[in-house]
Design an enzyme around this catalytic site. Sequence first.
Site, PDB file in Angstrom:
ATOM      1  N   HIS A   1      -4.649  -1.746  -3.957  1.00 22.29           N
ATOM      2  CA  HIS A   1      -5.996  -2.179  -3.549  1.00 22.29           C
ATOM      3  C   HIS A   1      -6.997  -1.989  -4.690  1.00 22.29           C
ATOM      4  O   HIS A   1      -8.113  -1.530  -4.499  1.00 22.29           O
ATOM      5  CB  HIS A   1      -6.447  -1.405  -2.313  1.00 22.29           C
ATOM      6  CG  HIS A   1      -5.475  -1.448  -1.186  1.00 22.29           C
ATOM      7  ND1 HIS A   1      -4.986  -2.635  -0.666  1.00 22.29           N
ATOM      8  CD2 HIS A   1      -4.871  -0.447  -0.481  1.00 22.29           C
ATOM      9  CE1 HIS A   1      -4.146  -2.366   0.322  1.00 22.29           C
ATOM     10  NE2 HIS A   1      -4.047  -1.050   0.441  1.00 22.29           N
TER      11      HIS A   1
ATOM     12  N   SER B   1       0.839  -1.204   0.000  1.00 19.55           N
ATOM     13  CA  SER B   1       0.000   0.000   0.000  1.00 19.55           C
ATOM     14  C   SER B   1       0.872   1.252   0.000  1.00 19.55           C
ATOM     15  O   SER B   1       1.568   1.503  -0.980  1.00 19.55           O
ATOM     16  CB  SER B   1      -0.966  -0.054   1.189  1.00 19.55           C
ATOM     17  OG  SER B   1      -2.012   0.873   1.040  1.00 19.55           O
TER      18      SER B   1
END
Length: 243
Positions: A170, A134
């Site tokens: 994501h 991330s």
Amino acid sequence: MAADQPTIVATSGGFRAGHRTPLEFHRLVHHAVDLSGVQGRKPRLCHVGTASGDQRWFNANLSEAGQLAGWEVSHLNLFTMPPSTDLTGWVGEHDVVWVGGGSVANLLAVWAVHELGSALRTAWESGVVLGGVSAGSICWYLGGSTDSFGPELRVITNGLGFLPYGCGVHYDSEAARRPTIHEAVASGALPVTHCTDDGAGLVYHGTSLVEAVSERPSGGAYIVRRDESSGTAQEESLDIRRL
């Protein structure tokens, strides 16, 4: 032993719930360790938790995960101060640097204060494998989409730039991720952008993308480019290897 060339493993994964511990390192982190070429001793992994504020309880969970994996895990905490006046030397003693998720905007700001970017570049060029999830993926690129500023995604363009692309993370689990990346690429706010679904990772040698991998049976990876003739973003799915 170090990786035989500068290597980055940029992901939307890397951890999983443990059986006897809160967390375990998942296959993407194991793959990063394998790429480091360590033999004959315990791998040394440096966890960087700046993006989540160097939470000591999370550090403890990862230390337990490291014991389970048979690795030496240390933590580069910048709150309240760095662990050394020689961050280049400190980082360079490790085989893998794994950067956790959280606020990439805050991460980049704190790293700039401590000039950590130059230490990480030196490590990368000397064969320390860089990786992360991330925020810990976006940081290696020119920029990407982030919720660092609030629930509505914004695009940052002040990443370290080790990889000359944009980054999307994501991609399959948060509905706004894909349209935000497409809009940014179409407008020119981001260059060619490399994206990962949850559980997927991208492996780079130098600045060249060499493989897409996943620690899950589903999910993929993508490249988004601007079509100059139409001014729109075009998405290409990558072949992906299941680890």
